[in-house]
Design an enzyme around this catalytic site. Structure first.
Site, short mmCIF file in Angstrom:
data_model
loop_
_atom_site.label_atom_id
_atom_site.label_comp_id
_atom_site.label_asym_id
_atom_site.label_seq_id
_atom_site.Cartn_x
_atom_site.Cartn_y
_atom_site.Cartn_z
N GLY A 17 7.60 24.16 5.88
CA GLY A 17 7.44 25.41 6.64
C GLY A 17 6.33 26.26 6.06
O GLY A 17 6.38 27.49 6.08
N GLY A 65 4.54 29.13 8.05
CA GLY A 65 5.32 30.27 8.52
C GLY A 65 5.08 31.53 7.69
O GLY A 65 4.23 31.55 6.79
N GLN A 66 5.84 32.57 8.03
CA GLN A 66 5.61 33.88 7.41
C GLN A 66 5.82 33.84 5.90
O GLN A 66 4.99 34.35 5.14
CB GLN A 66 6.54 34.92 8.05
CG GLN A 66 6.23 36.35 7.63
CD GLN A 66 7.38 37.32 7.82
OE1 GLN A 66 8.51 36.92 8.09
NE2 GLN A 66 7.10 38.60 7.70
N ASP A 90 3.97 21.32 7.22
CA ASP A 90 4.48 22.01 8.41
C ASP A 90 4.21 21.10 9.59
O ASP A 90 3.42 20.15 9.49
CB ASP A 90 3.78 23.37 8.61
CG ASP A 90 4.65 24.36 9.39
OD1 ASP A 90 4.91 24.10 10.58
OD2 ASP A 90 5.09 25.36 8.81
N ILE A 91 4.82 21.43 10.72
CA ILE A 91 4.54 20.68 11.94
C ILE A 91 3.21 21.15 12.53
O ILE A 91 2.55 20.44 13.27
CB ILE A 91 5.73 20.85 12.94
CG1 ILE A 91 5.74 19.75 13.98
CG2 ILE A 91 5.76 22.22 13.56
CD1 ILE A 91 7.08 19.62 14.69
N TYR A 151 21.78 31.12 14.66
CA TYR A 151 21.04 31.18 13.38
C TYR A 151 21.98 31.59 12.25
O TYR A 151 22.02 30.95 11.19
CB TYR A 151 19.90 32.17 13.55
CG TYR A 151 19.13 32.51 12.31
CD1 TYR A 151 18.39 31.55 11.62
CD2 TYR A 151 19.10 33.83 11.83
CE1 TYR A 151 17.66 31.89 10.48
CE2 TYR A 151 18.37 34.17 10.71
CZ TYR A 151 17.65 33.20 10.03
OH TYR A 151 16.93 33.55 8.92
#
Ligand code: AKB
Length: 314
Positions: free
Chosen positions: A9, A12-13, A35-36, A143
């Site tokens: 990831g 991401g952020q 990451d993807i 989530y």
């Protein structure tokens, strides 16, 4: 032997900031970003990057073996708002990927695992102020259910198989390098971008919806801090409460307005406000402070100042 770290990831952020700090601490070649989707240029150009879909367990194993990875920071997740749109996909992504990593650690391939939880693991009947480390947890989002379940599985793998897995419950995270996506706390980042671009922001939370928040440098400090703490100091293997400051949209807007006098906020409240109302407003993180000496540096004013300074440079 130097640790070899894989961050899942990385685009991401959290990943964007975490990678750069880990590369400073451990050396660029020892920190593999994955990451993807492609990360920002400064990540691509400063060290190894591998494209990984975390649901592809064979690909994950291939990268772990290729670099002789010893630590995984598993940051991939479908966040609260998107998870409500795609419940089955959110559950699958969040849980299957965690099991893949935990099983690799159980099989002796990894020495340490980091996996974040969230304030979303609490729910509507949790006491909302100064929420205790151990209290009612009844999350109402996919989530949140995946985070609470994940916490319990981390604890299980630690107790049953000796897996060294560590976790903190992040509040809403505010940063300027990469925007978050699909969360309920995202407004607190977007508001800065819109304030600087258009002098206005339409907020999806009510003006008085208070949430706990943290500036990214503190989140990174906590993340690496818990990973580097001696194992015996990490006494909680579900996940640690973590806290810095709390505010509602009106308070944040007023702070921004004091720097940008023409800024105006308006409100178009949607279902994300209901999610926010089911989460704590502030957290008691005394266990993290006691067990592994966690402390935050940024308060609300320092965060607002730093965000505006950095985003104004863009
Ligand atoms: C979200 O809003 O979903 C996340 C979180 C609080 O974990 N930022």
């Amino acid at each position: 032997m130097t640790d070899k770290i894989l961050v899942l990831g990385a685009s991401g952020q959290i990943g964007t900031d975490l990678i750069m700090q880990l590369r400073l601490d451990y050396g660029n070649d020892n920190v593999v970003a994955s990451d993807i989707k492609k990360p920002v240029d400064f990540i691509l150009n400063s060290g190894p990057f591998e494209e990984i879909n975390v649901l592809d367990e064979n690909r994950l194993l291939e990268v772990v073996k290729k670099y002789k990875i010893t630590q995984v920071y598993h940051l991939v997740a479908m966040l609260s708002a998107t998870g409500e749109k795609f419940p089955a996909a959110g559950w699958k992504l969040n849980m299957d990927s965690l099991f893949s990593v935990l099983n690799m650690a159980k099989d002796g391939l990894l020495k340490k695992v980091y996996w974040p939880s969230s304030i979303a693991s609490f729910g509507p009947t949790t006491p909302r102020t100064n929420t205790a480390q151990y209290t009612i947890m009844d999350p109402g989002t996919v989530y949140g259910i995946s985070k609470l379940s994940g916490e319990l599985w981390c604890d299980y793998y630690h107790k049953k198989y000796g897996v060294d897995v560590r976790s903190v419950r992040y509040p809403g995270l505010i940063s300027y390098k990469t925007q978050p996506g699909g969360g309920t706390t995202d407004y607190a980042v977007d508001i800065f971008h819109q304030a600087l671009k258009t002098n206005s922001y339409e907020c999806f939370l009510a003006e008085n919806t208070v949430l706990p928040m943290m500036y990214m440098p503190d989140a990174i400090k906590a993340t690496i801090g818990i990973m580097e703490a001696p194992s015996e100091d990490v006494k909680i293997r579900t996940s640690y409460n973590l806290s810095a400051f709390s505010f509602d949209p009106k308070t944040l807007a007023d702070k921004i307005k004091s720097q940008l006098p023409n800024f105006n906020i308006s409100y178009a409240i949607d279902s994300r406000n209901d999610i926010a109302l089911s989460w704590p407003q502030s957290m008691d993180d005394s266990r993290a402070r006691k067990d592994w000496a966690w402390q935050h540096d940024y308060d609300l004013d320092a965060m607002v100042k730093d965000m505006l300074e950095n985003l104004s440079k863009e």
